[in-house]
Design an enzyme around this catalytic site. Structure first.
Site, short mmCIF file in Angstrom:
data_model
loop_
_atom_site.label_atom_id
_atom_site.label_comp_id
_atom_site.label_asym_id
_atom_site.label_seq_id
_atom_site.Cartn_x
_atom_site.Cartn_y
_atom_site.Cartn_z
N ASP A 11 0.84 -1.20 0.00
CA ASP A 11 0.00 0.00 0.00
C ASP A 11 0.88 1.25 0.00
O ASP A 11 2.05 1.19 0.40
CB ASP A 11 -0.88 -0.02 1.25
CG ASP A 11 -1.61 1.28 1.45
OD1 ASP A 11 -2.32 1.71 0.51
OD2 ASP A 11 -1.46 1.88 2.53
N ASP A 13 -0.45 5.15 0.77
CA ASP A 13 -0.78 6.16 1.79
C ASP A 13 -0.86 5.53 3.18
O ASP A 13 -1.62 4.60 3.40
CB ASP A 13 -2.12 6.82 1.45
CG ASP A 13 -1.99 8.32 1.33
OD1 ASP A 13 -1.51 8.96 2.29
OD2 ASP A 13 -2.34 8.85 0.26
N ASP A 208 -1.55 -0.35 6.07
CA ASP A 208 -1.84 0.24 7.38
C ASP A 208 -3.32 0.30 7.70
O ASP A 208 -3.70 0.53 8.84
CB ASP A 208 -1.34 1.69 7.42
CG ASP A 208 -2.13 2.57 6.45
OD1 ASP A 208 -2.03 2.33 5.23
OD2 ASP A 208 -2.88 3.44 6.92
#
Lengths: 258, 258
Positions: A11, A13, A208
């Site tokens: 990922d 961001d 996250d």
């Protein structure tokens, strides 16, 4: 002893950067993968940017990245439409990344509601007329596809409307729900595995955000590594319905196991 | 023997006209009320037009109407905000009818997200920036009010996005549901009764749409007359959860009872 994964889906961001700020150890982690020749691709729900845009941003942060290593929801959308509906006439609400991905896959972009498929991605130049054309087309039977369901997007001003919120105008007006492509859907993960050239058992999804990144891994049957540097705090970990396969507080911890 | 109602609340679209075409007997019915000096007001979920616009359209169809007899959701919204929140600084997404109603009630219209109340009505000039400002304001605690929840609006091209669909962008982005003012909510009906100067027991709500007009009467405790000249067909009558107080196939039938 941790399983040795043969490829990484990563990922952006909250995992690699936060806005324009690098996440600690993100650069070190990717450089380690790069030096050890462990294949990796980045997987993003951002449909507005092209592969070149995203790779350039990563390289500025000392993160080794080629355009071909960027899997955006726009690319996954273009590929999904070809695989499931063939080359199509698409009415598009979206920005450059989405238009480019559809054109390069071989689809035709129409200017009117006379189309096979309505595709919507984030569009900061949204107009009522675009929403009207899309609604008419969907009600007339066009396939309805949305790059991602993100309700909001973070910005220095606050949380602004995401593509999931814009998509709701058409789904509420028509009563038709779209096929979503981005995380947490498995569609984008399958696209990313294909780019990596690996079967799902050999890859690890790193992110996250439990609701998007980790759920996408779970939905696609891919092992997951949760990193507490972004959206989901460690304090949520114990309440998670299905735990990630692994978790670390930052990517340095995982680097030591590579 | 039918109860003699002392005042009428009357829907427009599907009851008085269909687009620009008059509904049969609508003009005769209103002329009869007018000659018998039975008070009446028109109640509309259209927030874009002013009272003057609507009255002029009705008069073109030989339906006697003064601007003061038009209760739009914009007027009801402006009045509701004053009664419940006082004179307010409003960030507005909407067209002329809504801006005019808010200004004339005494509210201030802001150009930024620094406001007390976010008000949304149909806006054919919607932009991402307007939706962004509204979302930031609502997340910062501004009261969130929507003129009406209509999912779509009929047009010669088909069913286009209604204000309820546009409102969803902000409610999904922020997780905050708005207060809706228009039919089927009771708010607009209470406003209309105040304009008529009657208590709810003495008035009759007339409309073609069960989900909006008739439900609005039911919610507000006002007797209802359903007329099968618009959205809801007579074939639906037997399945209605709560029946209207009266029904007729056209307004000529009711005129004969006046």
């Amino acid at each position: 002893m941790t399983k040795a994964y043969q490829g990484y889906l990563i990922d952006l961001d909250g995992t690699m950067y936060q806005g324009n700020e690098p996440i600690p150890y993100a650069s070190d982690f990717i450089q380690t993968l790069h030096h050890k020749q462990i294949p990796y691709v980045f997987v993003t729900n951002n449909s507005s940017k092209t592969q070149e845009d995203v790779a350039a941003k990563l390289r500025k942060l000392d993160i080794p990245a080629e355009p071909s290593q960027i899997v955006t929801t726009s690319l996954a959308t273009a590929s999904y439409i070809k695989a499931n509906h063939g080359l199509s006439r698409c009415y598009v609400i979206g920005e450059e990344g989405l238009h480019k991905a559809l054109r390069e896959e071989g689809h035709t972009i129409t200017e009117t509601e006379d189309c096979d498929v309505v595709v919507i991605g984030i569009d900061r130049n949204i107009t009522y007329e675009k929403l009207a054309k899309a609604s008419i087309a969907v009600r007339n039977g066009a396939t309805f596809i949305s790059t991602n369901g993100d309700k909001s997007i973070p910005n220095e001003r606050g949380l602004l409307p995401g593509n999931g919120s814009l998509t709701a105008v058409i789904s509420i007006c028509t009563g038709v729900d779209p096929v979503f492509i981005g995380k947490p859907e498995a569609v984008i993960m399958e696209e990313a595995l294909e780019v990596l050239g690996l079967s799902k058992e050999k890859a690890l999804m790193v992110g996250d955000n439990y609701a998007t990144d980790i759920q996408a891994g779970i939905q696609a049957g891919i092992d997951t590594l949760m990193v507490f540097t972004g959206v989901t705090p460690f304090s949520d970990y114990k309440q998670l319905a299905v735990a990630p396969t692994h978790y670390v507080h930052n990517l340095k911890e995982w680097m030591e196991k590579l």
